[in-house]
Enzyme design. Structure first.
Site, PDB file in Angstrom:
ATOM      1  N   GLU A   1      41.976  70.777  32.124  1.00  8.91           N
ATOM      2  CA  GLU A   1      42.434  71.791  33.080  1.00  8.91           C
ATOM      3  C   GLU A   1      43.963  71.722  33.108  1.00  8.91           C
ATOM      4  OE1 GLU A   1      38.836  72.121  36.368  1.00  8.91           O
ATOM      5  OE2 GLU A   1      40.262  70.485  36.585  1.00  8.91           O
TER       6      GLU A   1
ATOM      7  N   ASN B   1      36.142  69.599  39.741  1.00 10.81           N
ATOM      8  CA  ASN B   1      35.867  68.702  40.874  1.00 10.81           C
ATOM      9  C   ASN B   1      35.570  69.458  42.160  1.00 10.81           C
ATOM     10  OD1 ASN B   1      35.891  66.300  39.530  1.00 10.81           O
ATOM     11  ND2 ASN B   1      38.087  66.009  39.752  1.00 10.81           N
TER      12      ASN B   1
ATOM     13  N   HIS C   1      44.672  67.828  33.413  1.00  4.20           N
ATOM     14  CA  HIS C   1      43.509  67.078  33.904  1.00  4.20           C
ATOM     15  C   HIS C   1      42.460  66.892  32.812  1.00  4.20           C
ATOM     16  CE1 HIS C   1      39.950  66.734  36.901  1.00  4.20           C
ATOM     17  NE2 HIS C   1      40.417  65.559  36.585  1.00  4.20           N
TER      18      HIS C   1
ATOM     19  N   SER D   1      43.128  64.018  39.706  1.00  8.89           N
ATOM     20  CA  SER D   1      41.816  64.668  39.758  1.00  8.89           C
ATOM     21  C   SER D   1      41.784  65.790  40.779  1.00  8.89           C
ATOM     22  CB  SER D   1      40.746  63.655  40.150  1.00  8.89           C
ATOM     23  OG  SER D   1      40.682  62.632  39.213  1.00  8.89           O
TER      24      SER D   1
HETATM   25  P1  NAD Z   1      42.130  53.144  36.299  1.00  6.65           P
HETATM   26  O1  NAD Z   1      42.066  52.365  37.571  1.00  6.65           O
HETATM   27  O2  NAD Z   1      41.152  52.884  35.232  1.00  6.65           O
HETATM   28  O3  NAD Z   1      43.592  52.965  35.659  1.00  6.65           O
HETATM   29  C1  NAD Z   1      44.768  53.124  36.401  1.00  6.65           C
HETATM   30  C2  NAD Z   1      45.839  52.292  35.723  1.00  6.65           C
HETATM   31  O4  NAD Z   1      47.097  52.599  36.335  1.00  6.65           O
HETATM   32  C3  NAD Z   1      45.630  50.769  35.875  1.00  6.65           C
HETATM   33  O5  NAD Z   1      45.661  50.196  34.593  1.00  6.65           O
HETATM   34  C4  NAD Z   1      46.809  50.317  36.729  1.00  6.65           C
HETATM   35  O6  NAD Z   1      47.282  49.028  36.370  1.00  6.65           O
HETATM   36  C5  NAD Z   1      47.838  51.391  36.408  1.00  6.65           C
HETATM   37  N1  NAD Z   1      48.865  51.558  37.418  1.00  6.65           N
HETATM   38  C6  NAD Z   1      48.732  51.603  38.754  1.00  6.65           C
HETATM   39  N2  NAD Z   1      49.916  51.816  39.327  1.00  6.65           N
HETATM   40  C7  NAD Z   1      50.827  51.896  38.330  1.00  6.65           C
HETATM   41  C8  NAD Z   1      52.225  52.094  38.291  1.00  6.65           C
HETATM   42  N3  NAD Z   1      52.934  52.255  39.393  1.00  6.65           N
HETATM   43  N4  NAD Z   1      52.827  52.147  37.073  1.00  6.65           N
HETATM   44  C9  NAD Z   1      52.109  51.971  35.947  1.00  6.65           C
HETATM   45  N5  NAD Z   1      50.778  51.776  35.922  1.00  6.65           N
HETATM   46  C10 NAD Z   1      50.156  51.740  37.110  1.00  6.65           C
HETATM   47  O7  NAD Z   1      42.147  54.675  36.753  1.00  6.65           O
HETATM   48  P2  NAD Z   1      41.621  55.953  35.934  1.00  6.65           P
HETATM   49  O8  NAD Z   1      40.185  56.140  36.207  1.00  6.65           O
HETATM   50  O9  NAD Z   1      42.127  55.873  34.543  1.00  6.65           O
HETATM   51  O10 NAD Z   1      42.376  57.132  36.718  1.00  6.65           O
HETATM   52  C11 NAD Z   1      43.738  57.413  36.505  1.00  6.65           C
HETATM   53  C12 NAD Z   1      44.038  58.809  36.994  1.00  6.65           C
HETATM   54  O11 NAD Z   1      43.203  59.729  36.297  1.00  6.65           O
HETATM   55  C13 NAD Z   1      43.783  59.055  38.484  1.00  6.65           C
HETATM   56  O12 NAD Z   1      44.721  59.958  38.972  1.00  6.65           O
HETATM   57  C14 NAD Z   1      42.382  59.649  38.475  1.00  6.65           C
HETATM   58  O13 NAD Z   1      42.151  60.445  39.613  1.00  6.65           O
HETATM   59  C15 NAD Z   1      42.456  60.498  37.227  1.00  6.65           C
HETATM   60  N6  NAD Z   1      41.164  60.835  36.616  1.00  6.65           N
HETATM   61  C16 NAD Z   1      40.171  59.897  36.538  1.00  6.65           C
HETATM   62  C17 NAD Z   1      38.951  60.246  35.945  1.00  6.65           C
HETATM   63  C18 NAD Z   1      37.831  59.249  35.830  1.00  6.65           C
HETATM   64  O14 NAD Z   1      36.678  59.663  35.642  1.00  6.65           O
HETATM   65  N7  NAD Z   1      38.104  57.954  35.886  1.00  6.65           N
HETATM   66  C19 NAD Z   1      38.780  61.529  35.423  1.00  6.65           C
HETATM   67  C20 NAD Z   1      39.840  62.456  35.476  1.00  6.65           C
HETATM   68  C21 NAD Z   1      41.031  62.082  36.081  1.00  6.65           C
END
Ligand code: NAD
Length: 283
Positions: free
Chosen positions: A152, A190, A140, A119
């Site tokens: 993005e 962001n 992104h 993000s």
């Molecule tokens: P989330 O917590 O829903 O999911 C993360 C997943 O990653 C979990 O299922 C976890 O088990 C897994 N994980 C953690 N470490 C791991 C590893 N070493 N190997 C494999 N799997 C692993 O998180 P999310 O909200 O999906 O966010 C994921 C990424 O996307 C982050 O970088 C976040 O900043 C970005 N992001 C999130 C949003 C949002 O609104 N949630 C929007 C844009 C970007």
């Protein structure tokens, strides 16, 4: 660079959505998470979306059968060996992302693109943990991935133009709207959105108005579809705070000082919708 098979690492909120839209566009996808329970939960969400689409007549049983044939899942990164691109969507922690990217670099074929859905973190720093910084790029997506059109596309300092072009093309193919942006903390959305939420959280902690009033004012006065504090609850207060802290550290400018109310809510475990309580109560 032709993309046929896509790896998605992390089956959480974002990873599952990314896997779904890629499969729907006809790509072969392998969805991997460290936790089997997260893989199961991710797949359950995807299948539920497809069932809903069939019941509404937006997709046919035949479509869904085809999608299911394109999607596999695993808990082992070795399944990425033959992927043309791996999109990482794991926890937003620079040290973990760097370690994971290094592992993917060692495992994937030489021309595999490694994309990160971070993000706000530095693509250049993540890329530097690999021996292929020219093939590491930010991709992104926005939440919910199935509904939000924007991607993005962020090159790091050494990302090749060919890789950026490939990812722009892939984004178009999965029916998204790519916007390329040079690397800068928080990219475009962001960088603007999180300080806006933070300012609303400061107003709230000052007692200037209630959460309901702040959100009502922004909806009615600025035509926002959702108020900033409800949006904080949707994104996750921990996520907002982490990004704000990152801006503060990166820019060293007090205008990015995180709101006390965000810190308090995080410390209390009130992270928003995902815990049932944040600025608003969802129970
Ligand atoms: P989330 O917590 O829903 O999911 C993360 C997943 O990653 C979990 O299922 C976890 O088990 C897994 N994980 C953690 N470490 C791991 C590893 N070493 N190997 C494999 N799997 C692993 O998180 P999310 O909200 O999906 O966010 C994921 C990424 O996307 C982050 O970088 C976040 O900043 C970005 N992001 C999130 C949003 C949002 O609104 N949630 C929007 C844009 C970007």
């Amino acid at each position: 660079m032709a993309i046929n098979k896509i790896g998605v690492l992390g089956a959480g909120t974002m990873g599952a959505g990314i896997a779904q839209v890629c499969v729907e566009a006809g790509y072969t996808v392998v969805l991997v998470d460290i936790e089997q329970s997260m893989v199961d939960q991710g797949l359950k969400g995807i299948f539920k979306n497809w069932d809903k689409a069939v019941s509404k007549g937006k997709k046919t049983e035949e479509d869904v059968g085809k999608f299911k044939g394109l999607l596999t899942s695993a808990t082992d990164n070795s399944n990425f060996k033959d992927c043309d691109i791996v999109i990482e969507a794991i926890i937003e922690n620079i040290d973990i992302k760097k370690k994971v990217m290094k592992g993917l670099d060692e495992l994937c074929k030489a021309d595999t693109i490694l994309a990160t859905n971070t993000s706000a973190l530095s693509i250049t720093e993540i890329a530097a943990s690999t021996n292929r910084p020219d093939k590491v790029v930010g991709m992104h997506f926005f939440n919910p991935v199935t509904a939000m059109k924007l991607v993005e596309v962020i090159p790091g300092a050494e990302t090749s133009e060919a890789v950026v072009n490939t990812v722009v093309e892939l984004s178009n193919n999965i029916r998204k709207e790519p916007v390329p942006v040079q690397e800068s903390p928080g990219f475009i959305v962001n960088r603007v959105l999180i300080p806006y939420i933070n300012e609303a959280a400061i107003l709230y902690q000052e007692g200037a108005a209630s959460a309901e009033e702040i959100d009502k004012a922004m909806k009615l006065g600025a035509n926002m579809p959702m108020g900033p504090l409800a949006l904080a609850d949707l994104i996750g207060i921990d996520v907002c705070l982490m990004i704000m802290n990152y801006f503060w550290n990166e820019f060293g400018d007090s205008k990015y000082r995180p709101a006390l109310s965000l810190k308090q809510k995080e410390r209390a475990g009130h992270l928003g919708r995902k815990t049932g309580k944040g600025f608003f109560d969802y129970n």
